[in-house]
Design a protein around this motif. Structure first.
Motif, PDB file in Angstrom:
ATOM      1  N   LEU A   1     -10.010 -10.873   2.229  1.00  0.00           N
ATOM      2  CA  LEU A   1      -8.686 -11.342   1.838  1.00  0.00           C
ATOM      3  C   LEU A   1      -7.628 -10.863   2.816  1.00  0.00           C
ATOM      4  CD1 LEU A   1      -8.833 -10.604  -2.010  1.00  0.00           C
ATOM      5  CD2 LEU A   1      -9.610 -12.633  -0.790  1.00  0.00           C
ATOM      6  N   THR A   2      -6.687 -11.737   3.133  1.00  0.00           N
ATOM      7  CA  THR A   2      -5.560 -11.357   3.982  1.00  0.00           C
ATOM      8  C   THR A   2      -4.473 -10.745   3.103  1.00  0.00           C
ATOM      9  OG1 THR A   2      -4.609 -13.560   3.744  1.00  0.00           O
ATOM     10  CG2 THR A   2      -6.067 -13.190   5.621  1.00  0.00           C
ATOM     11  N   ASN A   3      -3.371 -10.306   3.736  1.00  0.00           N
ATOM     12  CA  ASN A   3      -2.252  -9.771   2.964  1.00  0.00           C
ATOM     13  C   ASN A   3      -1.663 -10.858   2.072  1.00  0.00           C
ATOM     14  OD1 ASN A   3      -2.427  -7.214   4.066  1.00  0.00           O
ATOM     15  ND2 ASN A   3      -1.059  -7.698   5.769  1.00  0.00           N
TER      16      ASN A   3
ATOM     17  N   LEU B   1      -0.654 -10.907  -9.447  1.00  0.00           N
ATOM     18  CA  LEU B   1      -1.340  -9.758 -10.022  1.00  0.00           C
ATOM     19  C   LEU B   1      -1.279  -8.591  -9.055  1.00  0.00           C
ATOM     20  CD1 LEU B   1      -4.571 -11.567 -11.303  1.00  0.00           C
ATOM     21  CD2 LEU B   1      -2.505 -11.068 -12.605  1.00  0.00           C
ATOM     22  N   ASN B   2      -1.079  -7.383  -9.582  1.00  0.00           N
ATOM     23  CA  ASN B   2      -1.159  -6.170  -8.783  1.00  0.00           C
ATOM     24  C   ASN B   2      -2.546  -5.571  -8.955  1.00  0.00           C
ATOM     25  OD1 ASN B   2       1.563  -6.037  -7.742  1.00  0.00           O
ATOM     26  ND2 ASN B   2       2.225  -5.555  -9.822  1.00  0.00           N
ATOM     27  N   MET B   3      -3.307  -5.555  -7.881  1.00  0.00           N
ATOM     28  CA  MET B   3      -4.684  -5.084  -7.933  1.00  0.00           C
ATOM     29  C   MET B   3      -4.905  -4.012  -6.875  1.00  0.00           C
ATOM     30  SD  MET B   3      -5.697  -7.088 -10.364  1.00  0.00           S
ATOM     31  CE  MET B   3      -7.387  -6.495 -10.397  1.00  0.00           C
ATOM     32  N   LYS B   4      -6.083  -3.410  -6.894  1.00  0.00           N
ATOM     33  CA  LYS B   4      -6.504  -2.482  -5.853  1.00  0.00           C
ATOM     34  C   LYS B   4      -7.631  -3.116  -5.050  1.00  0.00           C
ATOM     35  CE  LYS B   4      -5.410   1.777  -8.385  1.00  0.00           C
ATOM     36  NZ  LYS B   4      -5.963   3.051  -8.916  1.00  0.00           N
ATOM     37  N   LYS B   5      -7.702  -2.761  -3.784  1.00  0.00           N
ATOM     38  CA  LYS B   5      -8.777  -3.310  -2.949  1.00  0.00           C
ATOM     39  C   LYS B   5     -10.140  -2.861  -3.437  1.00  0.00           C
ATOM     40  CE  LYS B   5      -6.035  -3.913   1.234  1.00  0.00           C
ATOM     41  NZ  LYS B   5      -5.875  -3.611   2.671  1.00  0.00           N
ATOM     42  N   SER B   6     -10.178  -1.752  -4.166  1.00  0.00           N
ATOM     43  CA  SER B   6     -11.447  -1.263  -4.697  1.00  0.00           C
ATOM     44  C   SER B   6     -11.835  -1.964  -5.998  1.00  0.00           C
ATOM     45  CB  SER B   6     -11.375   0.247  -4.938  1.00  0.00           C
ATOM     46  OG  SER B   6     -10.296   0.565  -5.810  1.00  0.00           O
TER      47      SER B   6
ATOM     48  N   MET C   1       0.809  -1.212   0.000  1.00  0.00           N
ATOM     49  CA  MET C   1       0.000   0.000   0.000  1.00  0.00           C
ATOM     50  C   MET C   1       0.846   1.267   0.000  1.00  0.00           C
ATOM     51  SD  MET C   1      -2.925  -1.214   2.762  1.00  0.00           S
ATOM     52  CE  MET C   1      -3.824   0.322   2.607  1.00  0.00           C
ATOM     53  N   GLN C   2       2.168   1.121  -0.014  1.00  0.00           N
ATOM     54  CA  GLN C   2       3.060   2.280   0.069  1.00  0.00           C
ATOM     55  C   GLN C   2       3.607   2.656  -1.311  1.00  0.00           C
ATOM     56  OE1 GLN C   2       6.165   1.950   3.082  1.00  0.00           O
ATOM     57  NE2 GLN C   2       4.958   0.393   4.166  1.00  0.00           N
ATOM     58  N   GLU C   3       3.568   3.934  -1.623  1.00  0.00           N
ATOM     59  CA  GLU C   3       4.234   4.483  -2.812  1.00  0.00           C
ATOM     60  C   GLU C   3       5.104   5.644  -2.345  1.00  0.00           C
ATOM     61  OE1 GLU C   3       4.204   3.132  -5.633  1.00  0.00           O
ATOM     62  OE2 GLU C   3       2.468   1.786  -5.539  1.00  0.00           O
ATOM     63  N   LEU C   4       6.411   5.575  -2.637  1.00  0.00           N
ATOM     64  CA  LEU C   4       7.369   6.586  -2.177  1.00  0.00           C
ATOM     65  C   LEU C   4       7.830   7.462  -3.348  1.00  0.00           C
ATOM     66  CD1 LEU C   4       9.583   4.488   0.278  1.00  0.00           C
ATOM     67  CD2 LEU C   4       7.679   6.008   0.830  1.00  0.00           C
ATOM     68  N   PHE C   5       7.978   8.773  -3.038  1.00  0.00           N
ATOM     69  CA  PHE C   5       8.423   9.739  -4.042  1.00  0.00           C
ATOM     70  C   PHE C   5       9.522  10.600  -3.434  1.00  0.00           C
ATOM     71  CE2 PHE C   5       4.221   8.529  -5.325  1.00  0.00           C
ATOM     72  CZ  PHE C   5       4.232   8.566  -6.708  1.00  0.00           C
TER      73      PHE C   5
ATOM     74  N   MET D   1      -2.817  -4.046  -3.715  1.00  0.00           N
ATOM     75  CA  MET D   1      -2.497  -5.305  -3.073  1.00  0.00           C
ATOM     76  C   MET D   1      -2.022  -6.285  -4.145  1.00  0.00           C
ATOM     77  SD  MET D   1      -6.396  -6.709  -2.343  1.00  0.00           S
ATOM     78  CE  MET D   1      -5.772  -7.975  -1.269  1.00  0.00           C
ATOM     79  N   GLN D   2      -1.182  -7.216  -3.714  1.00  0.00           N
ATOM     80  CA  GLN D   2      -0.721  -8.261  -4.614  1.00  0.00           C
ATOM     81  C   GLN D   2      -1.499  -9.534  -4.345  1.00  0.00           C
ATOM     82  OE1 GLN D   2       3.545  -8.835  -4.622  1.00  0.00           O
ATOM     83  NE2 GLN D   2       3.700  -7.568  -6.451  1.00  0.00           N
ATOM     84  N   ILE D   3      -1.895 -10.202  -5.427  1.00  0.00           N
ATOM     85  CA  ILE D   3      -2.686 -11.426  -5.322  1.00  0.00           C
ATOM     86  C   ILE D   3      -1.975 -12.535  -6.077  1.00  0.00           C
ATOM     87  CG2 ILE D   3      -4.862 -12.537  -5.999  1.00  0.00           C
ATOM     88  CD1 ILE D   3      -6.244  -9.904  -5.613  1.00  0.00           C
ATOM     89  N   SER D   4      -1.895 -13.706  -5.448  1.00  0.00           N
ATOM     90  CA  SER D   4      -1.378 -14.891  -6.126  1.00  0.00           C
ATOM     91  C   SER D   4      -2.562 -15.722  -6.603  1.00  0.00           C
ATOM     92  CB  SER D   4      -0.508 -15.730  -5.180  1.00  0.00           C
ATOM     93  OG  SER D   4       0.607 -14.987  -4.740  1.00  0.00           O
ATOM     94  N   VAL D   5      -2.491 -16.198  -7.828  1.00  0.00           N
ATOM     95  CA  VAL D   5      -3.562 -17.037  -8.380  1.00  0.00           C
ATOM     96  C   VAL D   5      -2.959 -18.365  -8.812  1.00  0.00           C
ATOM     97  CG1 VAL D   5      -5.380 -17.256 -10.107  1.00  0.00           C
ATOM     98  CG2 VAL D   5      -4.817 -15.005  -9.172  1.00  0.00           C
ATOM     99  N   ASP D   6      -3.417 -19.439  -8.174  1.00  0.00           N
ATOM    100  CA  ASP D   6      -2.950 -20.782  -8.529  1.00  0.00           C
ATOM    101  C   ASP D   6      -3.839 -21.330  -9.645  1.00  0.00           C
ATOM    102  OD1 ASP D   6      -0.974 -20.757  -6.571  1.00  0.00           O
ATOM    103  OD2 ASP D   6      -2.357 -21.500  -5.046  1.00  0.00           O
ATOM    104  N   ILE D   7      -3.209 -21.745 -10.738  1.00  0.00           N
ATOM    105  CA  ILE D   7      -3.931 -22.312 -11.880  1.00  0.00           C
ATOM    106  C   ILE D   7      -3.533 -23.778 -11.995  1.00  0.00           C
ATOM    107  CG2 ILE D   7      -4.451 -22.074 -14.336  1.00  0.00           C
ATOM    108  CD1 ILE D   7      -3.467 -19.216 -14.194  1.00  0.00           C
TER     109      ILE D   7
END
Length: 340
Positions: free
Chosen positions: A155-157, A109-114, A55-59, A90-96
């Motif tokens: 979903l957890t972290n 996948l890099n997704m947003k909670k929204s 959730m962190q973005e640094l500039f 958030m990052q999500i792992s998808v097992d196929i």
């Protein structure tokens, strides 16, 4: 950076530790080294403030800092101020999985909670070419609905989702319920046999616990297991299933399948003992269909059934049809329960 010469050649001096300031609503001071990566800085900040790295973005100086970049790469000097923006990423792992274990894979996948679940499926379609309507996402045994936001899915972290790929969603199956009668059902390939039995119970009034569903295979009727899905047991579109009732094999109590025709023309199925008296049958009908007592009577083959005689005495047999007739004094009976 100064180097110290040795017999073996130049050797780097230990990196000097210094402080930088990370700005948000408040300023948090971190101890860093010039060799620290941005990802390491995020980890240190997460330890202090409890904000997940994803959730962190640094500039710094208007430049977006990438996770793999080092402090020295961005010329971040002692006492510099780095700006933090908290996102809902958030990052999500998808097992196929695959039929062959070695062919299974995991994608990230890099997704947003929204984002909604359907957005995750769209990313999978883009990366793997699997159409959205063939995807089914499972998290901790739960099916995730397309219109739910990820923030609503518990979903957890760094959650790991399981992707099931279905050949088709809807299946049309025909169930032989006996006496040359077939019931047509539209089901999902991921429905369990227990769900299908519940549907038959709702449509036909045949208790789910009393049903045995079988599929003909090479001349043999194979019993389908309640806990497994139709797809897992090889049920395909337009297949014919065979329904048997457990009580049909209980000869000692002479339990038979009987059809009850309502005044509205609808027919429901009940399992009755031929030794039951008509008054006992009427109580079962009242309980099942929520019909008021005393407003109807039963007929079989045009004859009024006497309350104190048994079904067997009236000649009722397996698959007989008993008709409910209303008494004239109550033209507005309670309607039967929906689904019966």
């Amino acid at each position: 950076m100064k180097r110290r010469a040795t017999m073996d050649g130049p050797q780097e001096q230990p990196a000097a530790s210094y402080k930088i300031h990370v700005k948000m609503l408040k300023t948090v001071t971190l101890d860093v080294n010039c060799t620290d990566t941005v990802d390491q800085i995020k980890s240190k900040f997460s330890t202090i403030e409890g904000i997940d790295k994803s959730m962190q973005e640094l500039f710094f100086a208007g430049i977006h800092l990438k996770n793999h970049g080092k402090v020295a790469d961005y010329n971040i000097m002692p006492n510099s101020s780095v700006e933090l923006y908290v996102t809902d990423r958030m990052q999500i792992s998808v097992d196929i999985p695959s039929d062959v274990p070695s062919d299974g894979k995991t994608i990230r996948l890099n997704m947003k909670k929204s984002n909604k679940v359907v957005d995750v499926k769209a990313e999978i379609e883009q990366k793997e070419g699997i159409p959205i309507n063939r995807q089914m996402l499972i998290y901790e045994g739960r099916h995730l609905e397309n219109n739910h936001m990820l923030s609503q899915c518990g979903l957890t972290n760094d959650p790991a989702l399981l992707l099931l790929v279905r050949p088709t969603d809807n299946l049309h199956v025909f169930v032989n319920v006996g006496d040359k009668r077939f019931v047509s059902l539209t089901v999902k390939c991921w429905h369990t046999v227990a769900i299908v039995k519940s549907m038959i119970d709702s449509l036909e009034g045949l208790p789910a616990w009393n049903q045995i569903l079988m599929q003909p295979r090479s001349g043999v009727d194979v019993v389908l297991k309640d806990s497994k899905t139709l797809q897992a047991q090889g049920v395909k579109n337009n297949d014919i299933l065979i329904l048997q009732q457990k009580v049909q094999h209980m000869r000692n109590n002479q339990t038979v399948q009987v059809f009850i025709r309502l005044w509205e023309g609808k027919t429901v199925t009940m399992f009755l003992n031929l030794s039951d008296r008509v008054e006992e049958v009427m109580k079962k009908i009242e309980e099942k269909l929520l019909i008021k007592e005393g407003i109807y009577y039963l007929c079989y083959q045009g004859h009024h059934l006497s309350s104190f005689d048994t079904l067997q005495k009236h000649g009722v047999k397996r698959h007989s049809t008993i008709t409910i007739r209303l008494r004239l004094r109550d033209p507005n009976p309670v309607k039967p329960r929906p689904g019966n």
